[in-house]
Design an enzyme around this catalytic site. Structure first.
Site, PDB file in Angstrom:
ATOM      1  N   PHE A  68       0.627  -8.501   0.045  1.00 22.23           N
ATOM      2  CA  PHE A  68       0.553  -7.291  -0.770  1.00 22.23           C
ATOM      3  C   PHE A  68       0.084  -6.105   0.073  1.00 22.23           C
ATOM      4  CE2 PHE A  68       0.319 -10.775  -3.703  1.00 22.23           C
ATOM      5  CZ  PHE A  68       1.046 -10.354  -4.801  1.00 22.23           C
ATOM      6  N   CYS A  69       0.263  -4.936  -0.493  1.00 16.95           N
ATOM      7  CA  CYS A  69      -0.130  -3.682   0.153  1.00 16.95           C
ATOM      8  C   CYS A  69      -1.600  -3.757   0.595  1.00 16.95           C
ATOM      9  CB  CYS A  69       0.067  -2.523  -0.826  1.00 16.95           C
ATOM     10  SG  CYS A  69      -0.466  -0.917  -0.226  1.00 16.95           S
ATOM     11  N   PRO A  70      -1.956  -3.319   1.794  1.00 14.66           N
ATOM     12  CA  PRO A  70      -1.090  -2.724   2.803  1.00 14.66           C
ATOM     13  C   PRO A  70      -0.624  -3.728   3.863  1.00 14.66           C
ATOM     14  CG  PRO A  70      -3.355  -2.301   3.410  1.00 14.66           C
ATOM     15  CD  PRO A  70      -3.392  -3.155   2.163  1.00 14.66           C
TER      16      PRO A  70
END
Lengths: 76, 131
Positions: A13-15
Protein backbone atom coordinates in the site's frame (compact mmCIF):
# COMPACT_ATOMS: atom_id res chain seq x y z
CA UNK A 1 17.97 0.50 -25.57
CA UNK A 2 17.73 -1.59 -22.42
CA UNK A 3 14.62 -3.52 -21.46
CA UNK A 4 11.98 -1.88 -19.34
CA UNK A 5 12.46 -2.69 -15.67
CA UNK A 6 9.38 -4.09 -13.95
CA UNK A 7 8.79 -3.28 -10.30
CA UNK A 8 6.19 -5.64 -8.89
CA UNK A 9 4.67 -3.76 -5.96
CA UNK A 10 1.37 -5.62 -5.96
CA UNK A 11 -0.02 -6.32 -2.52
CA UNK A 12 1.53 -3.37 -0.76
CA UNK A 13 0.00 0.00 0.00
CA UNK A 14 0.88 3.67 -0.33
CA UNK A 15 3.64 4.80 -0.23
CA UNK A 16 5.22 1.37 -0.80
CA UNK A 17 4.95 1.32 -4.61
CA UNK A 18 6.27 4.89 -4.85
CA UNK A 19 9.24 4.14 -2.62
CA UNK A 20 10.04 1.01 -4.62
CA UNK A 21 9.92 3.06 -7.83
CA UNK A 22 12.29 5.65 -6.40
CA UNK A 23 14.74 2.97 -5.31
CA UNK A 24 14.57 1.59 -8.85
CA UNK A 25 15.08 5.00 -10.44
CA UNK A 26 18.19 5.59 -8.35
CA UNK A 27 19.71 2.43 -9.81
CA UNK A 28 18.70 3.28 -13.40
CA UNK A 29 20.28 5.29 -16.18
CA UNK A 30 18.72 8.41 -17.67
CA UNK A 31 16.33 7.37 -20.41
CA UNK A 32 15.49 3.99 -18.88
CA UNK A 33 11.85 3.09 -18.36
CA UNK A 34 10.43 1.45 -15.27
CA UNK A 35 6.98 -0.12 -15.02
CA UNK A 36 5.39 -0.25 -11.58
CA UNK A 37 2.72 -2.89 -11.03
CA UNK A 38 0.41 -1.89 -8.21
CA UNK A 39 -2.86 -3.21 -6.82
CA UNK A 40 -3.23 0.04 -4.89
CA UNK A 41 -5.22 2.58 -6.88
CA UNK A 42 -4.06 5.40 -4.61
CA UNK A 43 -0.49 4.76 -5.70
CA UNK A 44 -1.57 4.88 -9.35
CA UNK A 45 -2.73 8.44 -8.70
CA UNK A 46 0.12 9.45 -6.42
CA UNK A 47 3.04 8.20 -8.52
CA UNK A 48 2.17 10.46 -11.51
CA UNK A 49 1.97 13.42 -9.11
CA UNK A 50 5.49 12.61 -7.88
CA UNK A 51 6.79 12.08 -11.42
CA UNK A 52 5.45 15.45 -12.48
CA UNK A 53 6.82 17.18 -9.40
CA UNK A 54 10.38 15.90 -9.67
CA UNK A 55 10.63 16.09 -13.46
CA UNK A 56 10.62 12.56 -14.81
CA UNK A 57 8.34 11.45 -17.68
CA UNK A 58 5.08 9.56 -17.27
CA UNK A 59 4.95 7.22 -20.26
CA UNK A 60 1.80 5.27 -19.48
CA UNK A 61 -0.71 4.65 -16.70
CA UNK A 62 -3.47 2.11 -17.12
CA UNK A 63 -5.42 -0.54 -15.23
CA UNK A 64 -5.73 -4.13 -16.37
CA UNK A 65 -7.41 -6.92 -14.41
CA UNK A 66 -7.19 -5.03 -11.16
CA UNK A 67 -3.51 -4.15 -11.55
CA UNK A 68 -2.28 -0.64 -12.28
CA UNK A 69 0.65 -0.27 -14.65
CA UNK A 70 2.52 2.99 -14.25
CA UNK A 71 5.39 3.44 -16.70
CA UNK A 72 7.99 6.09 -15.94
CA UNK A 73 11.04 7.23 -17.90
CA UNK A 74 13.97 8.54 -15.89
CA UNK A 75 14.61 12.01 -17.29
CA UNK A 76 17.55 13.29 -15.27
CA UNK B 1 5.61 30.97 -1.58
CA UNK B 2 5.68 27.49 -0.14
CA UNK B 3 8.68 26.49 1.89
CA UNK B 4 10.58 23.37 0.91
CA UNK B 5 11.19 22.51 4.57
CA UNK B 6 9.12 20.02 6.56
CA UNK B 7 9.67 19.39 10.25
CA UNK B 8 8.03 16.33 11.77
CA UNK B 9 7.72 15.93 15.55
CA UNK B 10 6.94 12.34 16.58
CA UNK B 11 5.98 11.62 20.18
CA UNK B 12 3.28 8.94 19.97
CA UNK B 13 3.67 5.19 20.45
CA UNK B 14 0.54 4.39 18.41
CA UNK B 15 0.80 2.58 15.11
CA UNK B 16 -1.48 4.98 13.26
CA UNK B 17 0.48 8.10 14.22
CA UNK B 18 3.86 6.49 13.61
CA UNK B 19 2.67 5.30 10.21
CA UNK B 20 1.37 8.73 9.19
CA UNK B 21 4.54 10.42 10.45
CA UNK B 22 6.66 8.00 8.42
CA UNK B 23 4.53 8.56 5.34
CA UNK B 24 4.86 12.34 5.58
CA UNK B 25 8.61 12.06 6.17
CA UNK B 26 9.30 9.60 3.37
CA UNK B 27 7.09 11.07 0.67
CA UNK B 28 8.17 14.60 1.59
CA UNK B 29 11.84 13.65 1.52
CA UNK B 30 11.65 12.15 -1.96
CA UNK B 31 9.57 14.99 -3.36
CA UNK B 32 11.98 17.87 -3.10
CA UNK B 33 11.46 18.81 0.54
CA UNK B 34 14.13 18.95 3.20
CA UNK B 35 12.68 16.86 6.00
CA UNK B 36 13.76 16.94 9.61
CA UNK B 37 12.25 14.42 12.05
CA UNK B 38 12.41 14.90 15.82
CA UNK B 39 11.78 11.77 17.91
CA UNK B 40 10.77 12.15 21.54
CA UNK B 41 8.56 10.80 24.34
CA UNK B 42 6.95 7.43 23.66
CA UNK B 43 8.13 7.28 20.04
CA UNK B 44 11.83 7.13 20.79
CA UNK B 45 12.10 3.55 22.07
CA UNK B 46 11.15 2.12 18.66
CA UNK B 47 14.42 3.49 17.31
CA UNK B 48 16.68 1.63 19.73
CA UNK B 49 18.72 -0.82 17.63
CA UNK B 50 17.45 -4.35 17.96
CA UNK B 51 14.21 -3.33 19.65
CA UNK B 52 11.38 -5.45 18.33
CA UNK B 53 8.09 -4.66 20.05
CA UNK B 54 5.77 -7.59 20.43
CA UNK B 55 2.66 -5.52 20.17
CA UNK B 56 2.46 -1.93 18.92
CA UNK B 57 -0.49 -0.08 20.46
CA UNK B 58 -3.29 0.99 18.13
CA UNK B 59 -5.82 3.79 18.57
CA UNK B 60 -8.62 2.24 16.55
CA UNK B 61 -9.73 -0.12 13.83
CA UNK B 62 -7.41 1.38 11.25
CA UNK B 63 -4.42 0.55 13.36
CA UNK B 64 -5.51 -3.08 13.38
CA UNK B 65 -5.88 -2.93 9.60
CA UNK B 66 -2.37 -1.56 9.21
CA UNK B 67 -1.08 -4.47 11.23
CA UNK B 68 -2.99 -7.07 9.25
CA UNK B 69 -2.53 -5.66 5.72
CA UNK B 70 0.73 -5.40 3.87
CA UNK B 71 1.31 -1.73 4.64
CA UNK B 72 4.94 -0.58 4.58
CA UNK B 73 6.50 -0.75 8.05
CA UNK B 74 6.93 2.70 9.55
CA UNK B 75 10.54 1.93 10.50
CA UNK B 76 11.30 1.05 6.87
CA UNK B 77 9.68 4.28 5.67
CA UNK B 78 11.78 6.42 8.01
CA UNK B 79 14.89 4.61 6.79
CA UNK B 80 13.89 5.14 3.16
CA UNK B 81 13.30 8.84 3.87
CA UNK B 82 16.99 9.06 4.81
CA UNK B 83 18.39 6.68 2.20
CA UNK B 84 16.30 7.72 -0.80
CA UNK B 85 15.42 11.30 0.04
CA UNK B 86 16.58 14.42 1.81
CA UNK B 87 15.70 13.56 5.41
CA UNK B 88 17.45 13.64 8.72
CA UNK B 89 16.10 11.93 11.83
CA UNK B 90 17.09 13.29 15.22
CA UNK B 91 16.52 11.78 18.64
CA UNK B 92 15.48 14.32 21.27
CA UNK B 93 18.40 14.91 23.64
CA UNK B 94 16.09 15.20 26.65
CA UNK B 95 14.39 11.87 25.92
CA UNK B 96 17.75 10.20 25.29
CA UNK B 97 18.97 11.42 28.68
CA UNK B 98 15.82 10.27 30.48
CA UNK B 99 16.03 6.81 28.93
CA UNK B 100 19.78 6.57 29.48
CA UNK B 101 20.45 6.09 25.78
CA UNK B 102 23.50 6.97 23.69
CA UNK B 103 23.61 7.48 19.93
CA UNK B 104 25.41 4.13 19.59
CA UNK B 105 22.30 2.44 21.03
CA UNK B 106 20.10 3.69 18.20
CA UNK B 107 19.40 2.51 14.64
CA UNK B 108 22.16 3.51 12.25
CA UNK B 109 20.34 6.24 10.34
CA UNK B 110 19.68 8.47 13.33
CA UNK B 111 21.67 11.67 13.66
CA UNK B 112 23.25 12.87 16.89
CA UNK B 113 20.77 13.85 19.62
CA UNK B 114 19.31 17.29 19.12
CA UNK B 115 17.81 19.77 21.57
CA UNK B 116 14.40 21.30 21.09
CA UNK B 117 15.76 24.83 20.88
CA UNK B 118 17.86 24.01 17.83
CA UNK B 119 15.10 21.94 16.23
CA UNK B 120 12.55 24.73 16.58
CA UNK B 121 15.04 27.26 15.27
CA UNK B 122 15.67 25.11 12.21
CA UNK B 123 11.91 24.66 11.71
CA UNK B 124 11.29 28.38 11.38
CA UNK B 125 9.46 29.24 8.16
CA UNK B 126 8.58 25.69 7.16
CA UNK B 127 5.78 23.22 7.66
CA UNK B 128 5.63 21.61 11.09
CA UNK B 129 3.71 18.37 11.64
CA UNK B 130 3.22 16.71 15.00
CA UNK B 131 2.26 13.08 15.55
Amino acid sequence: MSEKKVIDARGTFCPGPLMELIAGIKQSEVGEELEVLSSDEGSAKDIPEWVNKVGHDLVDNFESDGVWHVVVRKAK
Amino acid sequence: MASDKISVIVVSESRERLQMAAMVASVGAVSGHRVSVFLSMNALSYFVAGYSPYDIPVEGEFGKLLASKNAPEFMDLFEQAVDLGDAQVFPCSMAMDMLGLKQADMVRYLEEPLGLTRFLDDATGGQVWTF
